[in-house]
Motif scaffolding. Sequence first.
Motif, short mmCIF file in Angstrom:
data_model
loop_
_atom_site.label_atom_id
_atom_site.label_comp_id
_atom_site.label_asym_id
_atom_site.label_seq_id
_atom_site.Cartn_x
_atom_site.Cartn_y
_atom_site.Cartn_z
N PHE A 189 11.97 2.46 7.79
CA PHE A 189 10.60 2.90 7.50
C PHE A 189 9.63 2.29 8.51
N ASN A 190 10.14 1.88 9.66
CA ASN A 190 9.27 1.20 10.63
C ASN A 190 8.71 2.15 11.68
N ASP A 245 2.74 4.25 6.59
CA ASP A 245 1.98 4.15 7.83
C ASP A 245 2.13 5.44 8.63
N SER A 246 1.06 5.91 9.23
CA SER A 246 1.08 7.19 9.94
C SER A 246 1.99 7.17 11.17
N GLU A 292 8.38 13.84 6.27
CA GLU A 292 6.92 13.93 6.48
C GLU A 292 6.20 14.01 5.13
N SER A 293 6.79 14.73 4.17
CA SER A 293 6.14 14.87 2.86
C SER A 293 6.12 13.53 2.12
N MET A 294 7.20 12.76 2.25
CA MET A 294 7.23 11.44 1.62
C MET A 294 6.25 10.49 2.32
N LYS A 336 0.80 -1.23 0.00
CA LYS A 336 0.00 0.00 0.00
C LYS A 336 0.83 1.28 0.00
N SER A 337 2.16 1.15 0.14
CA SER A 337 3.01 2.34 0.23
C SER A 337 4.26 2.17 -0.61
N LEU A 338 5.11 3.21 -0.59
CA LEU A 338 6.38 3.14 -1.33
C LEU A 338 7.49 2.50 -0.50
N SER A 339 7.18 2.05 0.69
CA SER A 339 8.18 1.46 1.56
C SER A 339 8.90 0.28 0.90
#
Length: 203
Positions: free
Chosen positions: A109-110, A156-157, A147-149, A55-58
């Motif tokens: 990215f955790n 994930d928030s 924060e922008s990325m 669901k993300s670019l991670s």
Amino acid sequence: MRFSLYHHRHANHLVENDEKFKTEFLEITKTIKSITDEDLINSFYQRKKARPNTKSLSEPINYILKEKLEELNWRAESGIFKEPPYNQGNRSRWRLDFAKNKTSVEVAFNHQEATAHNIMKPVLASELNHVKKDIQTELGVIVVATESMKKRGNFDSAIGTFEKFIEYFKPYNNLITVPIVLIGLEKPEGFYVDKQSKKIKRV
């Protein structure tokens, strides 16, 4: 891909002037700069085929960095220790994402709760320890999302961002005994990952 930098313990002087670190750091920054929007989009959909719940670019960013850095002979998933039980199985808590010569790299990215540990990994890799070491480095590089990325890449928030990581360096200053460069990945300019559909939307 664009990025911002934060330097701890005069790491900027090392990566700009010391040949022992200059080459490896240049490989990292050139690799990040070489990643285009199209690379991210293609990798996103490739990962989605393999794992439909992507669901993300991670994952795409991790995958691209691994592929590109391994081509430059970086050692992926490098263990910090070689003593049981710290060296056994998939113990990501005790390994670095990449290492080469005297430089260690962590791509983080955790969850924000892991921020302190992610910062301490390069410290563990650089200092002498009561546990037998598998690697000995002298410079840490930590790659995180800004924060922008986070917003545009649908991360994930609760992840620890570039801005949040910076807040940790001052109170942890006496514990973070090695030079560290924090790299904050900036948002893609031409697209975002839609939160609802989990698909790429062009802008």
